[in-house]
Write a protein that holds these residues in place. Structure first.
Motif, PDB file in Angstrom:
ATOM      1  N   ALA A  59      30.223 -66.483 -35.213  1.00 16.35           N
ATOM      2  CA  ALA A  59      30.707 -65.341 -34.431  1.00 16.35           C
ATOM      3  C   ALA A  59      29.753 -65.028 -33.291  1.00 16.35           C
ATOM      4  O   ALA A  59      30.180 -64.778 -32.157  1.00 16.35           O
ATOM      5  N   MET A  60      28.453 -65.086 -33.545  1.00 18.89           N
ATOM      6  CA  MET A  60      27.477 -64.710 -32.537  1.00 18.89           C
ATOM      7  C   MET A  60      27.340 -65.748 -31.432  1.00 18.89           C
ATOM      8  O   MET A  60      26.681 -65.514 -30.419  1.00 18.89           O
ATOM      9  N   LEU A  62      29.509 -66.227 -29.501  1.00 19.45           N
ATOM     10  CA  LEU A  62      30.247 -65.571 -28.417  1.00 19.45           C
ATOM     11  C   LEU A  62      29.385 -64.592 -27.635  1.00 19.45           C
ATOM     12  O   LEU A  62      29.861 -63.979 -26.679  1.00 19.45           O
ATOM     13  N   LEU A  94      34.441 -60.888 -30.093  1.00 12.65           N
ATOM     14  CA  LEU A  94      33.223 -60.823 -30.893  1.00 12.65           C
ATOM     15  C   LEU A  94      33.262 -59.636 -31.855  1.00 12.65           C
ATOM     16  O   LEU A  94      32.879 -59.762 -33.025  1.00 12.65           O
TER      17      LEU A  94
END
Length: 224
Positions: A59-60, A62, A94
């Motif tokens: 996820a990070m 992004l 995000l």
């Protein structure tokens, strides 16, 4: 159809999942590999899966990217028919992804997962976008005391673990609130940190350094 921030809508079938989810809801985030269809220029999905608790690094990825997805309800009447036309609804991918990663998790798991990511995975060049996101995500959950307090605990952790690279990037972006200093004014970081990251300096940074106590000493190596 799956909405993406860069490739428009992508078709995905339940059989693109290795493990079939029981249900898929609007605003769930799906990780997948995209493949171009042979008969046209559109994409389909394979190796699809719903984001899970171990997917914070994914996820990070992004971070610092303006990834918005258009989740407009196209089932509503369009212009020229009865009712009001649907308005574009753009959601931050995000935020959606991290919400999904931590859905159902208590505050301690959230904080420990973020701490582990900061200590072991985060690229120091991304420290300011990371802090900005933590601040934004905490505000997004301002009615949840456990999540709303994440920014305070994370910024304390960062302040206790400052490296030259983290300090330099915070100084360059003037993001002093992330290390517990007021946003107004400037702060003189050590000469050795500035020299270490000399190649990252631009005209604005050189102008700031001219007012520092070591300005004369700093100019010497630049002129040799």
């Amino acid at each position: 159809m799956l909405e993406t921030p860069s490739d428009g809508s992508i078709f995905f079938h339940i059989n693109s999942f290795g493990v079939h989810p029981i249900e898929i809801f609007k605003k769930q985030v799906i990780a997948l590999n995209k493949i171009k269809n042979r008969d046209n220029q559109h994409y389909s999905a394979k190796n699809s899966r719903l984001l899970e608790s171990f997917d914070l690094p994914l996820a990070m990825s992004l971070l610092d990217k303006p990834y918005l997805v258009n989740l407009t309800d196209t089932s509503r009447p369009k212009q020229g028919t009865s009712g009001t036309p649907p308005r574009d609804q753009h959601d931050d991918l995000l935020l959606l992804a991290v919400d999904q990663v931590f859905r159902g998790k208590d505050a301690n798991i959230v904080e420990n997962t973020f701490r582990d990511y900061f200590m072991n995975t985060l690229d120091e060049n991304q420290i300011v976008p990371f802090c900005e996101f933590v601040e934004r995500w905490s505000a997004h959950h301002r009615n949840d005391s456990g999540r709303a307090g994440l920014s305070h605990s994370m910024f304390s952790l960062i302040g206790d673990n400052l490296t030259p690279a983290i300090l330099f990037h915070i100084w360059k972006r003037k993001a002093f609130r992330f290390i517990g200093k007021a946003e107004s004014g400037d702060y003189e970081i050590p000469l050795e940190v500035v020299q270490q990251f000399f190649s990252h300096l631009g005209p604005e940074e050189f102008n700031r350094i001219r007012s520092y106590s070591y300005a004369a000493a700093f100019e010497t190596p630049a002129n040799t």
